[in-house]
Design a protein around this motif. Structure first.
Motif, PDB file in Angstrom:
ATOM      1  N   ALA A  35       8.768  -6.392   0.414  1.00  0.00           N
ATOM      2  CA  ALA A  35       8.639  -5.057   0.998  1.00  0.00           C
ATOM      3  C   ALA A  35       9.009  -5.079   2.470  1.00  0.00           C
ATOM      4  O   ALA A  35       9.672  -4.160   2.978  1.00  0.00           O
ATOM      5  CB  ALA A  35       7.211  -4.539   0.818  1.00  0.00           C
ATOM      6  N   SER A  36       8.597  -6.129   3.169  1.00  0.00           N
ATOM      7  CA  SER A  36       8.949  -6.262   4.590  1.00  0.00           C
ATOM      8  C   SER A  36      10.453  -6.351   4.758  1.00  0.00           C
ATOM      9  O   SER A  36      11.028  -5.762   5.690  1.00  0.00           O
ATOM     10  CB  SER A  36       8.278  -7.507   5.178  1.00  0.00           C
ATOM     11  N   HIS A  37      11.108  -7.082   3.860  1.00  0.00           N
ATOM     12  CA  HIS A  37      12.562  -7.213   3.920  1.00  0.00           C
ATOM     13  C   HIS A  37      13.241  -5.858   3.715  1.00  0.00           C
ATOM     14  O   HIS A  37      14.161  -5.495   4.458  1.00  0.00           O
ATOM     15  CB  HIS A  37      13.039  -8.199   2.856  1.00  0.00           C
ATOM     16  N   LEU A  38      12.793  -5.106   2.738  1.00  0.00           N
ATOM     17  CA  LEU A  38      13.415  -3.818   2.437  1.00  0.00           C
ATOM     18  C   LEU A  38      13.142  -2.785   3.523  1.00  0.00           C
ATOM     19  O   LEU A  38      14.006  -1.963   3.849  1.00  0.00           O
ATOM     20  CB  LEU A  38      12.910  -3.285   1.091  1.00  0.00           C
ATOM     21  N   ALA A  39      11.931  -2.834   4.095  1.00  0.00           N
ATOM     22  CA  ALA A  39      11.550  -1.827   5.089  1.00  0.00           C
ATOM     23  C   ALA A  39      11.978  -2.197   6.502  1.00  0.00           C
ATOM     24  O   ALA A  39      12.016  -1.331   7.381  1.00  0.00           O
ATOM     25  CB  ALA A  39      10.038  -1.618   5.054  1.00  0.00           C
ATOM     26  N   GLY A  40      12.264  -3.484   6.712  1.00  0.00           N
ATOM     27  CA  GLY A  40      12.643  -3.912   8.061  1.00  0.00           C
ATOM     28  C   GLY A  40      11.472  -3.973   9.019  1.00  0.00           C
ATOM     29  O   GLY A  40      11.651  -3.937  10.238  1.00  0.00           O
ATOM     30  N   LYS A  41      10.247  -4.083   8.478  1.00  0.00           N
ATOM     31  CA  LYS A  41       9.049  -4.196   9.326  1.00  0.00           C
ATOM     32  C   LYS A  41       7.971  -4.915   8.537  1.00  0.00           C
ATOM     33  O   LYS A  41       7.993  -4.914   7.297  1.00  0.00           O
ATOM     34  CB  LYS A  41       8.566  -2.821   9.769  1.00  0.00           C
ATOM     35  N   PRO A  42       7.018  -5.537   9.230  1.00  0.00           N
ATOM     36  CA  PRO A  42       6.000  -6.319   8.522  1.00  0.00           C
ATOM     37  C   PRO A  42       5.113  -5.459   7.633  1.00  0.00           C
ATOM     38  O   PRO A  42       4.738  -4.352   7.989  1.00  0.00           O
ATOM     39  CB  PRO A  42       5.178  -6.942   9.660  1.00  0.00           C
ATOM     40  N   VAL A  43       4.794  -5.997   6.466  1.00  0.00           N
ATOM     41  CA  VAL A  43       3.827  -5.370   5.563  1.00  0.00           C
ATOM     42  C   VAL A  43       2.718  -6.398   5.356  1.00  0.00           C
ATOM     43  O   VAL A  43       2.886  -7.350   4.602  1.00  0.00           O
ATOM     44  CB  VAL A  43       4.468  -4.971   4.222  1.00  0.00           C
ATOM     45  N   VAL A  44       1.598  -6.200   6.052  1.00  0.00           N
ATOM     46  CA  VAL A  44       0.551  -7.220   6.045  1.00  0.00           C
ATOM     47  C   VAL A  44      -0.784  -6.700   5.523  1.00  0.00           C
ATOM     48  O   VAL A  44      -1.716  -7.482   5.341  1.00  0.00           O
ATOM     49  CB  VAL A  44       0.346  -7.797   7.462  1.00  0.00           C
ATOM     50  N   ASP A  45      -0.902  -5.396   5.287  1.00  0.00           N
ATOM     51  CA  ASP A  45      -2.171  -4.847   4.835  1.00  0.00           C
ATOM     52  C   ASP A  45      -1.909  -3.589   4.003  1.00  0.00           C
ATOM     53  O   ASP A  45      -0.782  -3.071   3.976  1.00  0.00           O
ATOM     54  CB  ASP A  45      -3.092  -4.543   6.012  1.00  0.00           C
ATOM     55  N   PRO A  46      -2.922  -3.083   3.304  1.00  0.00           N
ATOM     56  CA  PRO A  46      -2.722  -1.898   2.457  1.00  0.00           C
ATOM     57  C   PRO A  46      -2.223  -0.671   3.210  1.00  0.00           C
ATOM     58  O   PRO A  46      -1.454   0.121   2.657  1.00  0.00           O
ATOM     59  CB  PRO A  46      -4.122  -1.663   1.869  1.00  0.00           C
ATOM     60  N   LYS A  47      -2.640  -0.494   4.469  1.00  0.00           N
ATOM     61  CA  LYS A  47      -2.185   0.675   5.226  1.00  0.00           C
ATOM     62  C   LYS A  47      -0.673   0.640   5.393  1.00  0.00           C
ATOM     63  O   LYS A  47       0.021   1.635   5.139  1.00  0.00           O
ATOM     64  CB  LYS A  47      -2.861   0.728   6.583  1.00  0.00           C
ATOM     65  N   ALA A  48      -0.138  -0.502   5.817  1.00  0.00           N
ATOM     66  CA  ALA A  48       1.312  -0.632   5.972  1.00  0.00           C
ATOM     67  C   ALA A  48       2.004  -0.519   4.624  1.00  0.00           C
ATOM     68  O   ALA A  48       3.090   0.065   4.511  1.00  0.00           O
ATOM     69  CB  ALA A  48       1.654  -1.965   6.635  1.00  0.00           C
ATOM     70  N   ALA A  49       1.388  -1.072   3.572  1.00  0.00           N
ATOM     71  CA  ALA A  49       1.990  -1.023   2.237  1.00  0.00           C
ATOM     72  C   ALA A  49       2.082   0.410   1.727  1.00  0.00           C
ATOM     73  O   ALA A  49       3.041   0.771   1.039  1.00  0.00           O
ATOM     74  CB  ALA A  49       1.179  -1.874   1.268  1.00  0.00           C
ATOM     75  N   ARG A  50       1.092   1.247   2.038  1.00  0.00           N
ATOM     76  CA  ARG A  50       1.130   2.648   1.606  1.00  0.00           C
ATOM     77  C   ARG A  50       2.339   3.355   2.213  1.00  0.00           C
ATOM     78  O   ARG A  50       3.041   4.116   1.536  1.00  0.00           O
ATOM     79  CB  ARG A  50      -0.162   3.368   2.013  1.00  0.00           C
ATOM     80  N   GLU A  51       2.583   3.100   3.498  1.00  0.00           N
ATOM     81  CA  GLU A  51       3.720   3.723   4.170  1.00  0.00           C
ATOM     82  C   GLU A  51       5.038   3.257   3.568  1.00  0.00           C
ATOM     83  O   GLU A  51       5.939   4.060   3.293  1.00  0.00           O
ATOM     84  CB  GLU A  51       3.676   3.418   5.663  1.00  0.00           C
ATOM     85  N   VAL A  52       5.144   1.954   3.351  1.00  0.00           N
ATOM     86  CA  VAL A  52       6.401   1.397   2.846  1.00  0.00           C
ATOM     87  C   VAL A  52       6.623   1.792   1.387  1.00  0.00           C
ATOM     88  O   VAL A  52       7.749   2.131   0.990  1.00  0.00           O
ATOM     89  CB  VAL A  52       6.412  -0.135   3.008  1.00  0.00           C
ATOM     90  N   ALA A  53       5.579   1.774   0.572  1.00  0.00           N
ATOM     91  CA  ALA A  53       5.730   2.174  -0.831  1.00  0.00           C
ATOM     92  C   ALA A  53       6.262   3.596  -0.926  1.00  0.00           C
ATOM     93  O   ALA A  53       7.140   3.891  -1.748  1.00  0.00           O
ATOM     94  CB  ALA A  53       4.394   2.047  -1.564  1.00  0.00           C
ATOM     95  N   ALA A  54       5.730   4.491  -0.088  1.00  0.00           N
ATOM     96  CA  ALA A  54       6.222   5.875  -0.082  1.00  0.00           C
ATOM     97  C   ALA A  54       7.681   5.935   0.353  1.00  0.00           C
ATOM     98  O   ALA A  54       8.473   6.710  -0.201  1.00  0.00           O
ATOM     99  CB  ALA A  54       5.353   6.727   0.842  1.00  0.00           C
ATOM    100  N   GLN A  55       8.061   5.091   1.318  1.00  0.00           N
ATOM    101  CA  GLN A  55       9.455   5.058   1.765  1.00  0.00           C
ATOM    102  C   GLN A  55      10.393   4.550   0.675  1.00  0.00           C
ATOM    103  O   GLN A  55      11.533   5.010   0.561  1.00  0.00           O
ATOM    104  CB  GLN A  55       9.580   4.169   3.010  1.00  0.00           C
ATOM    105  N   LEU A  56       9.900   3.607  -0.135  1.00  0.00           N
ATOM    106  CA  LEU A  56      10.748   3.028  -1.181  1.00  0.00           C
ATOM    107  C   LEU A  56      11.117   4.049  -2.252  1.00  0.00           C
ATOM    108  O   LEU A  56      12.121   3.883  -2.950  1.00  0.00           O
ATOM    109  CB  LEU A  56      10.047   1.827  -1.824  1.00  0.00           C
ATOM    110  N   LEU A  57      10.338   5.118  -2.364  1.00  0.00           N
ATOM    111  CA  LEU A  57      10.686   6.164  -3.327  1.00  0.00           C
ATOM    112  C   LEU A  57      12.018   6.814  -2.976  1.00  0.00           C
ATOM    113  O   LEU A  57      12.708   7.333  -3.864  1.00  0.00           O
ATOM    114  CB  LEU A  57       9.591   7.232  -3.380  1.00  0.00           C
ATOM    115  N   ALA A  58      12.386   6.776  -1.693  1.00  0.00           N
ATOM    116  CA  ALA A  58      13.661   7.371  -1.275  1.00  0.00           C
ATOM    117  C   ALA A  58      14.855   6.631  -1.872  1.00  0.00           C
ATOM    118  O   ALA A  58      15.974   7.164  -1.906  1.00  0.00           O
ATOM    119  CB  ALA A  58      13.759   7.383   0.252  1.00  0.00           C
TER     120      ALA A  58
END
Length: 312
Positions: free
Chosen positions: A188-211
């Motif tokens: 997820a960090s690779h795809l988003a270009g930013k660290p994903v280290v906790d559920p809060k960051a994962a929620r943001e990135v998961a929503a972005q991956l829907l795009a």
């Protein structure tokens, strides 16, 4: 047929170490064993052990390991009609297992590199299967074969589950609204270009991956559980606390269990919870494919442990 897994089939050499060697350093290992692995094979075995009817599409080599690999798949209940043989060595993974269960893995593709777009497309197009079948892919086979698998699945009306591991870019629009994209925190960090280290960051990135196109995007977080995003919002599923022995194949167990539960008619939340329980059981055992639990074991675990709370 409930699912077709198109992916890697490897023989794993697992070496237990107290500490990883530094540059130019030699250390003594504590144990060594050969076992069946590869993301594709592990996911196929995981789905089959949950009761799904699974076909494996992949390749083994002409070495001494080829028979062991196909026999292990067959014994797990996987249909191996789609497994071909390519001249040369089978895929190989070197797995270094550290105290506490953490692993470091080096994969040599071997026969997995022989999968072609034409071959995987033919394997999908020739299937006699219902439209609600799942086609499962990962990134341990050539990228053009992955994309060809997805395109062929869509032409047949099949749903796709893409485990984008090892990390690689996911082109926009390749996945459709009926498809699922699954990554761990590193991917997820690779795809988003930013660290994903906790559920809060994962929620943001998961929503972005829907795009990128999928209707469901899942970010698994190991002992922190997972976060999943749909068009209706995000879902968080905590992990069960267990004593970790070996994390090898935990992610593959999650994928196979999710496919078996989701394609079997259970709703998304129940499938997410079921897969998380299967993964929790997996990490309490040593090994790769041999650590994957059966459906009876997962159901017993769920009966013995209160369901993890779901956060929407």
């Amino acid at each position: 047929m409930d699912a077709v897994v198109i992916g890697s089939i490897n023989v794993d050499l697992v070496v237990g170490v107290d500490a990883m060697p530094g540059p130019g350093e030699t250390v003594l290992g504590q144990s060594a064993r050969y076992q069946v692995g590869g993301k594709g094979a592990n996911q196929a075995i995981a789905a089959a052990r949950q009761g799904a009817r699974v076909r494996m599409v992949g390749a083994v080599g002409t070495d001494a390991f080829a028979g062991m690999l196909t026999s292990a798949l067959r014994e797990a209940g996987v249909d191996v009609a789609g497994v071909t043989q390519a001249k040369g060595p089978s895929g190989t993974a070197l797995v270094f297992l550290e105290p506490g269960g953490q692993n470091r893995i080096v994969v040599v593709p071997g026969a997995n590199a022989a999968l072609t777009p034409e071959g995987v497309e033919r394997a999908v197009m020739d299937l006699d299967a219902p439209r609600d079948m799942a086609v499962v892919v990962q990134n341990e086979i050539p990228p053009d074969a992955v994309l060809a698998s997805i395109r062929a699945a869509h032409r047949r009306g099949f749903r796709v589950v893409w485990n984008a591991a090892p990390p690689a870019q996911v082109p926009v629009g390749v996945l459709g609204s009926e498809d699922v994209l699954v990554v761990n925190e590193a991917e997820a960090s690779h795809l988003a270009g930013k660290p994903v280290v906790d559920p809060k960051a994962a929620r943001e990135v998961a929503a972005q991956l829907l795009a990128l196109g999928p209707g469901l995007a899942v970010v698994t977080l190991g002992d922190k559980g997972l976060v999943a995003a749909t068009r209706r919002g995000t879902i968080q599923v905590p992990a069960w606390p267990v004593e970790v022995r070996d994390t090898t194949a935990a992610g593959d167990t999650w994928i196979g269990a999710f496919v078996a539960a989701w394609d079997g008619g259970e709703d998304v939340i129940q499938a997410l919870r079921y897969a998380t329980a299967a993964s929790a059981l997996c990490v309490t055992r040593a090994g790769a494919s041999d650590s994957i639990p059966t459906r009876a074991e997962v159901e017993a675990f769920l009966r013995a442990h209160p369901p993890s709370q779901i956060f929407s």
